[in-house]
Write an enzyme that holds these catalytic residues in place. Structure first.
Site, PDB file in Angstrom:
ATOM      1  N   GLY A  28      11.823   0.870   2.467  1.00  0.00           N
ATOM      2  CA  GLY A  28      11.128  -0.417   2.409  1.00  0.00           C
ATOM      3  C   GLY A  28       9.678  -0.204   2.063  1.00  0.00           C
ATOM      4  O   GLY A  28       9.232   0.934   1.870  1.00  0.00           O
ATOM      5  N   ASP A  29       8.937  -1.288   1.976  1.00  0.00           N
ATOM      6  CA  ASP A  29       7.532  -1.208   1.594  1.00  0.00           C
ATOM      7  C   ASP A  29       6.641  -1.158   2.829  1.00  0.00           C
ATOM      8  O   ASP A  29       6.994  -1.663   3.897  1.00  0.00           O
ATOM      9  CB  ASP A  29       7.136  -2.439   0.765  1.00  0.00           C
ATOM     10  CG  ASP A  29       7.885  -2.490  -0.565  1.00  0.00           C
ATOM     11  OD1 ASP A  29       8.427  -1.441  -0.972  1.00  0.00           O
ATOM     12  OD2 ASP A  29       7.930  -3.565  -1.178  1.00  0.00           O
ATOM     13  N   ASP A  31       9.322  15.862  12.045  1.00  0.00           N
ATOM     14  CA  ASP A  31       8.933  15.739  10.638  1.00  0.00           C
ATOM     15  C   ASP A  31       7.409  15.821  10.518  1.00  0.00           C
ATOM     16  O   ASP A  31       6.782  15.028   9.820  1.00  0.00           O
ATOM     17  CB  ASP A  31       9.457  14.422  10.061  1.00  0.00           C
ATOM     18  CG  ASP A  31       9.417  14.408   8.523  1.00  0.00           C
ATOM     19  OD1 ASP A  31       9.207  15.482   7.924  1.00  0.00           O
ATOM     20  OD2 ASP A  31       9.575  13.327   7.940  1.00  0.00           O
ATOM     21  N   ILE A  42       0.826  -1.216   0.000  1.00  0.00           N
ATOM     22  CA  ILE A  42       0.000   0.000   0.000  1.00  0.00           C
ATOM     23  C   ILE A  42       0.856   1.261   0.000  1.00  0.00           C
ATOM     24  O   ILE A  42       0.352   2.368  -0.096  1.00  0.00           O
ATOM     25  CB  ILE A  42      -0.985   0.019   1.197  1.00  0.00           C
ATOM     26  CG1 ILE A  42      -0.256  -0.229   2.534  1.00  0.00           C
ATOM     27  CG2 ILE A  42      -2.092  -1.000   0.995  1.00  0.00           C
ATOM     28  CD1 ILE A  42      -1.143  -0.131   3.760  1.00  0.00           C
ATOM     29  N   GLY A  43       2.169   1.090   0.101  1.00  0.00           N
ATOM     30  CA  GLY A  43       3.062   2.252   0.051  1.00  0.00           C
ATOM     31  C   GLY A  43       4.486   1.815  -0.168  1.00  0.00           C
ATOM     32  O   GLY A  43       4.883   0.734   0.263  1.00  0.00           O
ATOM     33  N   ASP A  78       4.852   8.173  11.751  1.00  0.00           N
ATOM     34  CA  ASP A  78       6.254   8.330  11.346  1.00  0.00           C
ATOM     35  C   ASP A  78       7.107   9.004  12.408  1.00  0.00           C
ATOM     36  O   ASP A  78       7.429  10.176  12.330  1.00  0.00           O
ATOM     37  CB  ASP A  78       6.367   9.077  10.009  1.00  0.00           C
ATOM     38  CG  ASP A  78       6.252   8.109   8.851  1.00  0.00           C
ATOM     39  OD1 ASP A  78       5.799   6.980   9.087  1.00  0.00           O
ATOM     40  OD2 ASP A  78       6.614   8.469   7.731  1.00  0.00           O
ATOM     41  N   GLY A 109       8.532   3.246   0.126  1.00  0.00           N
ATOM     42  CA  GLY A 109       9.406   4.314   0.581  1.00  0.00           C
ATOM     43  C   GLY A 109      10.841   3.969   0.250  1.00  0.00           C
ATOM     44  O   GLY A 109      11.127   2.875  -0.224  1.00  0.00           O
ATOM     45  N   ARG A 136       1.729  14.787   5.104  1.00  0.00           N
ATOM     46  CA  ARG A 136       2.056  13.452   4.550  1.00  0.00           C
ATOM     47  C   ARG A 136       2.309  12.443   5.663  1.00  0.00           C
ATOM     48  O   ARG A 136       2.224  11.232   5.450  1.00  0.00           O
ATOM     49  CB  ARG A 136       3.286  13.547   3.635  1.00  0.00           C
ATOM     50  CG  ARG A 136       4.554  13.944   4.366  1.00  0.00           C
ATOM     51  CD  ARG A 136       5.771  14.109   3.473  1.00  0.00           C
ATOM     52  NE  ARG A 136       6.861  14.700   4.245  1.00  0.00           N
ATOM     53  CZ  ARG A 136       7.032  16.014   4.420  1.00  0.00           C
ATOM     54  NH1 ARG A 136       6.197  16.860   3.831  1.00  0.00           N
ATOM     55  NH2 ARG A 136       8.022  16.480   5.155  1.00  0.00           N
ATOM     56  N   ASN A 137       2.639  12.922   6.871  1.00  0.00           N
ATOM     57  CA  ASN A 137       2.915  12.045   8.007  1.00  0.00           C
ATOM     58  C   ASN A 137       1.763  11.999   9.009  1.00  0.00           C
ATOM     59  O   ASN A 137       1.953  11.660  10.176  1.00  0.00           O
ATOM     60  CB  ASN A 137       4.202  12.479   8.712  1.00  0.00           C
ATOM     61  CG  ASN A 137       5.428  12.168   7.880  1.00  0.00           C
ATOM     62  OD1 ASN A 137       5.401  11.232   7.074  1.00  0.00           O
ATOM     63  ND2 ASN A 137       6.490  12.927   8.041  1.00  0.00           N
TER      64      ASN A 137
END
Length: 450
Positions: free
Chosen positions: A207-208, A314, A201-202, A332, A204, A318-319
Site C-alpha cells: 500500500g501507499d 527486519d 511519500i512512499g 516497520d 510499497g 531502510r527501516n
C-alpha cells in the site's frame, strides 16, 4: 457514593472522550480525540495536571479522558470477524443456528475456489449467496461491485439490495476480536473525519504511505486497502500500541474503515529513511559525530525492544527513519513477534539476516544484533549495499565459512570491532544491545569516532 480511580503515573498517555472548555486560568482546554500526557496528580484525585501535543500544561478532569493501553499480546484482532475461512455449507448452517434473521457470516466458496459465499439466516433458514471474484472486484449480482469484502458487507448492512434481508448481526469467528472495537477500547481509534490525506511519500508492495494532516499536525499514514494485507498489518499496529520509546517511530492511532481499509497513523519523519539520508548527504555533510549518534539512537531503541522481549526481524537502514531534528527512529514492526517465535521464511532480506535465522528460522534478539552489525556497516559506508561485489547466492555460504565484510573506508577501528562482534557465528557469544550501547557510549564519550 462514587469511587475515585487510582492515580495514573506521570507520563501516562490518555485520549479525550469529550470536549473540555477551560473555566479557570489554570485549566487546559481540549477536544474529543486529543491525546494528552499526564504530568502529575493534583491534590484532588479527580483532576490531573497534563500537557498537550504542543507542550502546553494545565489542569484536566480525570473523567473526561481515557487511559491509552497497549493491545494485549495474544489478542487475535480481525478486520473481518465474520469471515470464517474454509468451512462447509453445513458448518456455516450450524454456526447460524438458532435462526435469527439478519445473522450472517462469510466463508470461502467450496464449489468455486477463489470465490466466497455470504451465508445469511432469514426467517428460519439459511440463504447462501455466491460472491464472484472477477477482475479484482467482488459482486453478488454482477450489478454492484466492491473492492473488498468489508465494502460488500457494509453495503448489504445498510441495504438488502436484493438479498432476503439486510445484514444485521455478524456471527463472529470464535477467538477473534473486532479490530475496531479493540482499538476503541484501548484508546487508539482515531476519527477519519479528523484526517486529511495530502500526498504520497512512499509506495510499497502492501500500500501507499501518505503525508497527512491530523488536527493540524503532520503525520505519516500507511493506507492498506486489500483485505488480507490489512489483516496482516493489524499485527504491526497492535505491537506498536505496546511500545513507547524516543527512538521508535510512534504510533498515533488506527482508523478502521469498511469503505477504505486500514489506516495506520504515525508521527511524520521529515527526513525520510536513514539509508536515503546517508546517501544524499554523504561524507562531506555528515561527520563522525552524526554517525555515532545515529548508531546510538538505533541501539537504544533495540535495547528497549530487547528488554521488552520483542524481536524486530527486519532491522536495516531502510527501516530506520530520521526526524526533522536528526533523531533516528526504528520503524516497520510488520514482522515483529515476541522473542523466540519462529516465522514463515517468505522474502527474507538475506544480506541483513543472521545465518541461524536463515537456516533454522530461529529469530531472537541475537539475530537482531547480527542485523545491527550490518546496519552499522551501512551507516559508516554512507548507505552502500552490504556485501558489495559478492553475488547474492554466494553471501550465505561465505558468511557461514566465517567471512566478514571489510571495514568501510574511514570507519574508526573501534567501531569496526563492534560490527565484527555482532557477526559472531555463535549467537550465544554475540553481545547484547545493552553491551553494544555501553560500548558505543564509550566510543562517543572518548571521541574515538573521529
Amino acid at each position: 457514593m462514587s469511587t475515585v480511580q487510582s492515580p495514573w503515573p506521570s507520563g501516562t498517555e490518555c485520549i479525550a472522550k469529550y470536549n473540555f472548555l477551560a473555566t479557570a486560568e489554570q485549566d487546559l482546554p481540549f477536544s474529543k480525540g486529543d491525546v494528552l500526557t499526564i504530568v502529575a496528580v493534583t491534590r484532588d484525585p479527580n483532576w490531573y495536571r497534563a500537557k498537550n501535543k504542543v507542550g502546553r500544561e494545565g489542569i484536566i478532569p480525570a473523567n473526561y479522558v481515557q487511559k491509552r493501553e497497549g493491545v494485549k499480546s495474544g489478542t487475535k484482532l480481525s478486520l473481518m470477524p465474520w469471515f470464517h475461512g474454509k468451512i462447509t455449507r453445513e458448518q456455516a448452517e450450524r454456526l447460524l443456528y438458532p435462526p435469527e434473521t439478519g445473522l450472517f457470516l462469510v466463508r470461502e466458496s467450496t464449489n468455486y475456489p477463489g470465490d466466497y459465499t455470504l451465508c445469511v439466516s432469514c426467517e428460519g433458514k439459511v440463504e447462501h449467496y455466491h460472491i464472484i471474484y472477477s477482475s479484482s472486484k467482488l459482486t453478488i449480482d454482477e450489478e454492484v461491485y466492491f473492492e473488498n469484502l468489508m465494502q460488500l458487507v457494509e453495503h448489504y448492512t445498510s441495504d438488502a439490495d436484493g438479498l432476503c434481508t439486510h445484514l444485521i448481526k455478524p456471527k463472529l469467528m470464535e477467538g477473534t476480536v473486532a479490530a475496531q472495537d479493540e482499538f476503541s477500547r484501548s484508546g487508539w481509534a482515531l476519527n477519519i473525519k479528523d484526517l486529511k490525506l495530502l500526498q504520497t511519500i512512499g509506495k510499497g508492495e502492501f500500500g501507499d504511505v501518505l503525508l497527512g494532516d491530523y488536527r493540524g499536525n503532520k503525520v505519516a499514514v500507511k493506507c492498506i486497502k486489500h483485505d488480507a494485507t490489512a489483516q496482516a498489518f493489524l499485527a504491526e499496529a497492535s505491537v506498536m500500541t505496546q511500545l513507547r520509546h524516543k527512538n521508535l517511530v510512534q504510533l498515533l492511532g488506527v482508523i478502521v474503515e469498511e469503505k477504505s481499509g486500514l489506516f495506520i497513523v504515525t508521527e511524520f519523519m521529515a527526513k525520510g529513511s536513514l539509508v536515503d539520508y546517508l546517501r544524499s548527504r554523504g561524507r562531506s555533510v555528515l561527520g563522525g559525530d552524526f554517525l555515532i549518534k545515529f548508531s546510538l539512537d538505533v541501539c537504544e531503541a533495540m535495547e528497549y525492544l530487547e528488554d521488552n522481549n520483542f524481536v524486530h526481524r527486519d532491522l536495516a537502514a531502510r527501516n530506520v527513519l530520521v526526524s526533522e531534528d536528526n533523531i533516528a527512529k526504528v520503524s516497520d514492526f510488520g514482522l515483529t513477534k515476541e522473542a523466540s517465535a519462529t516465522q514463515d521464511m517468505g522474502k527474507l532480506p538475506v544480506k541483513w539476516t543472521a545465518p541461524e535465522a536463515l537456516r533454522e528460522k530461529n529469530f531472537s534478539t541475537k539475530s537482531d544484533v547480527w542485523s545491527f552489525g550490518v546496519l552499522l556497516w551501512e551507516i559508516y559506508s554512507f548507505g552502500r549495499v552490504p556485501y558489495p561485489r559478492i553475488a547474492l547466492k554466494d553471501v550465505v555460504p561465505r558468511v557461514e565459512r566465517g567471512y566478514k565484510m571489510d571495514a568501510p573506508d574511514g570507519c574508526p577501528p573501534v567501531v569496526y570491532d563492534v560490527m565484527k562482534n555482532c557477526w559472531t557465528l555463535d549467537p550465544s557469544i554475540r553481545p547484547s544491545f545493552r553491551q553494544l550501547r555501553q560500548q558505543l557510549e564509550e566510543i562517543k564519550a572518548n571521541e574515538l569516532y573521529l
